[in-house]
Design a protein around this motif. Structure first.
Motif, PDB file in Angstrom:
ATOM      1  N   LYS A   1     -13.010  41.742 -17.515  1.00  0.00           N
ATOM      2  CA  LYS A   1     -14.464  41.817 -17.702  1.00  0.00           C
ATOM      3  C   LYS A   1     -14.827  41.737 -19.180  1.00  0.00           C
ATOM      4  N   LEU A   2     -14.118  42.500 -19.988  1.00  0.00           N
ATOM      5  CA  LEU A   2     -14.386  42.462 -21.426  1.00  0.00           C
ATOM      6  C   LEU A   2     -14.066  41.087 -21.992  1.00  0.00           C
ATOM      7  N   GLY A   3     -12.972  40.494 -21.536  1.00  0.00           N
ATOM      8  CA  GLY A   3     -12.612  39.157 -22.012  1.00  0.00           C
ATOM      9  C   GLY A   3     -13.674  38.130 -21.692  1.00  0.00           C
TER      10      GLY A   3
ATOM     11  N   ILE B   1     -16.699  38.570 -21.605  1.00  0.00           N
ATOM     12  CA  ILE B   1     -17.843  38.792 -22.494  1.00  0.00           C
ATOM     13  C   ILE B   1     -17.553  38.277 -23.902  1.00  0.00           C
ATOM     14  N   VAL B   2     -16.404  38.643 -24.451  1.00  0.00           N
ATOM     15  CA  VAL B   2     -16.165  38.368 -25.872  1.00  0.00           C
ATOM     16  C   VAL B   2     -15.654  36.961 -26.153  1.00  0.00           C
ATOM     17  N   PHE B   3     -14.939  36.349 -25.203  1.00  0.00           N
ATOM     18  CA  PHE B   3     -14.363  35.040 -25.506  1.00  0.00           C
ATOM     19  C   PHE B   3     -15.355  33.900 -25.360  1.00  0.00           C
ATOM     20  N   THR B   4     -16.565  34.216 -24.954  1.00  0.00           N
ATOM     21  CA  THR B   4     -17.626  33.203 -24.915  1.00  0.00           C
ATOM     22  C   THR B   4     -18.691  33.474 -25.970  1.00  0.00           C
ATOM     23  N   ASP B   5     -18.480  34.492 -26.783  1.00  0.00           N
ATOM     24  CA  ASP B   5     -19.476  34.878 -27.789  1.00  0.00           C
ATOM     25  C   ASP B   5     -18.749  35.316 -29.065  1.00  0.00           C
ATOM     26  N   PRO B   6     -18.702  34.466 -30.088  1.00  0.00           N
ATOM     27  CA  PRO B   6     -17.975  34.796 -31.318  1.00  0.00           C
ATOM     28  C   PRO B   6     -18.433  36.091 -31.974  1.00  0.00           C
TER      29      PRO B   6
ATOM     30  N   LEU C   1     -15.712  43.372 -31.324  1.00  0.00           N
ATOM     31  CA  LEU C   1     -14.541  44.004 -30.713  1.00  0.00           C
ATOM     32  C   LEU C   1     -13.399  44.105 -31.714  1.00  0.00           C
ATOM     33  N   ASN C   2     -13.156  43.032 -32.444  1.00  0.00           N
ATOM     34  CA  ASN C   2     -12.073  43.044 -33.428  1.00  0.00           C
ATOM     35  C   ASN C   2     -12.311  44.094 -34.519  1.00  0.00           C
TER      36      ASN C   2
ATOM     37  N   ALA D   1     -15.133  53.997 -28.422  1.00  0.00           N
ATOM     38  CA  ALA D   1     -15.870  53.142 -29.356  1.00  0.00           C
ATOM     39  C   ALA D   1     -16.211  51.798 -28.723  1.00  0.00           C
ATOM     40  N   VAL D   2     -15.293  51.260 -27.931  1.00  0.00           N
ATOM     41  CA  VAL D   2     -15.553  49.984 -27.255  1.00  0.00           C
ATOM     42  C   VAL D   2     -16.667  50.152 -26.222  1.00  0.00           C
ATOM     43  N   VAL D   3     -16.652  51.252 -25.500  1.00  0.00           N
ATOM     44  CA  VAL D   3     -17.711  51.510 -24.513  1.00  0.00           C
ATOM     45  C   VAL D   3     -19.057  51.671 -25.202  1.00  0.00           C
ATOM     46  N   ASP D   4     -19.074  52.347 -26.331  1.00  0.00           N
ATOM     47  CA  ASP D   4     -20.328  52.487 -27.091  1.00  0.00           C
ATOM     48  C   ASP D   4     -20.890  51.128 -27.471  1.00  0.00           C
ATOM     49  N   ALA D   5     -19.981  50.189 -27.788  1.00  0.00           N
ATOM     50  CA  ALA D   5     -20.429  48.864 -28.235  1.00  0.00           C
ATOM     51  C   ALA D   5     -20.819  47.942 -27.093  1.00  0.00           C
ATOM     52  N   PHE D   6     -20.123  48.056 -25.949  1.00  0.00           N
ATOM     53  CA  PHE D   6     -20.310  47.076 -24.880  1.00  0.00           C
ATOM     54  C   PHE D   6     -20.832  47.662 -23.570  1.00  0.00           C
TER      55      PHE D   6
END
Length: 224
Positions: free
Chosen positions: A68-70, A72-77, A83-84, A48-53
Motif C-alpha cells: 500500500k505504501l509502495g 503511494i510513494v512510487f508514483t509520486d516523487p 518517506l526517504n 513517523a511514517v504513519v504521521d506522514a501518510f
C-alpha cells in the motif's frame, strides 16, 4: 576497518555476491534489512511514517502495509522523498551502531541498492559494483522472481543507468558468468579488500588514530 559500499542494479546478483563475501569473512550491513527493521510495528520509525501518510498504510494488526505504501510513494516523487527523509536517517544511525560494534580490522560490507542513485559513494572507502547486462537482469527478474516483463522493465528504469552505476565503482564484479567463475572473482576481490584494510589500519596506527574513519580522499581510491 575498511568500509565497502556494495551495489548493483536489480537482478544483477548483488545478494549472491554479498553472501559470498560473508563466507570469506566480511561483516555485512544490509540497508534493505535495516530499512524494514526501523519501521517494524511499535517502532518510532513506523509512528513517523504513519504521521506522514496516515493510518491507511497499516495492516489490521498494526504493521506497515508495504504494498500500500509502495503504491503511494512510487508514483509520486515528492512522497517518496518524504518517506526517504524519515527512513534514511534511521537506517544510517542503525548502520553506524552495527559498524562501531565490529572489530577494528574488519571489512564492513554495506549492501546499498541505491548507492549510485543517492550519491552515497563518498561514504565508503571502496565501492564495489556488481554488474550484469540489462538482458541478464531482465531474464532473472522474470524467470527467478516471477515478475512480468513490464514490471521488471519499470523497476530497472527506476534505477540509475548502468553507466552511472559503473562510474561510482572502485571494483567491478562481472556477474554475467557461471557461479564458479563468480566465486573465483569474489575471492580475488576479498583478497584485495583485506589488503586495503590492512594498509588502512597500518596508516591509522602510524597516525595514532583510534577507531574507524569514514571515507577516504577520492584521489586515494584506486579504480579497478
Amino acid at each position: 576497518m575498511l568500509t565497502v559500499g556494495l551495489t548493483g542494479g536489480i537482478g544483477a546478483g548483488k545478494s549472491e555476491v554479498s553472501r559470498l563475501l560473508v563466507e570469506c569473512g566480511a561483516v555485512l550491513i544490509d540497508a534493505d534489512k535495516i530499512a524494514r527493521e526501523v519501521v517494524e510495528r511499535g517502532t518510532p520509525g513506523l509512528a513517523a511514517v504513519v504521521d506522514a501518510f496516515g493510518e491507511d498504510i497499516l495492516t489490521p494488526d498494526g504493521s506497515l502495509d508495504r504494498p500500500k505504501l509502495g503504491s503511494i510513494v512510487f508514483t509520486d516523487p515528492d512522497k517518496l522523498a518524504l518517506l526517504n527523509s524519515i527512513v534514511h536517517p534511521l537506517v544510517g544511525a542503525r548502520s553506524r551502531e552495527l559498524e562501531s560494534a565490529a572489530a577494528q580490522d574488519a571489512v564492513i560490507v554495506h549492501d546499498v541498492p541505491l548507492l549510485a542513485e543517492n550519491g552515497l559513494a563518498p561514504l565508503y572507502d571502496v565501492v564495489v559494483v556488481v554488474d550484469a547486462a540489462p538482458e541478464t537482469q531482465l531474464d532473472r527478474l522474470i524467470r527467478l522472481r516471477g515478475m512480468t516483463e513490464e514490471d521488471a522493465r519499470a523497476r530497472m528504469a527506476a534505477q540509475a543507468t548502468r553507466d552511472k552505476r559503473l562510474q561510482t565503482a572502485d571494483i567491478v564484479i562481472d556477474n554475467d558468468v557461471p557461479l564458479e567463475q563468480l566465486e573465483r572473482r569474489v575471492r580475488e576481490v576479498w583478497a584485495d579488500l583485506v589488503r586495503r584494510a590492512q594498509q588502512k589500519t597500518a596508516a591509522e596506527n602510524d597516525l595514532g588514530i583510534v577507531g574507524p574513519v569514514r571515507g577516504v580522499d577520492a584521489g586515494q581510491r584506486g579504480k579497478e
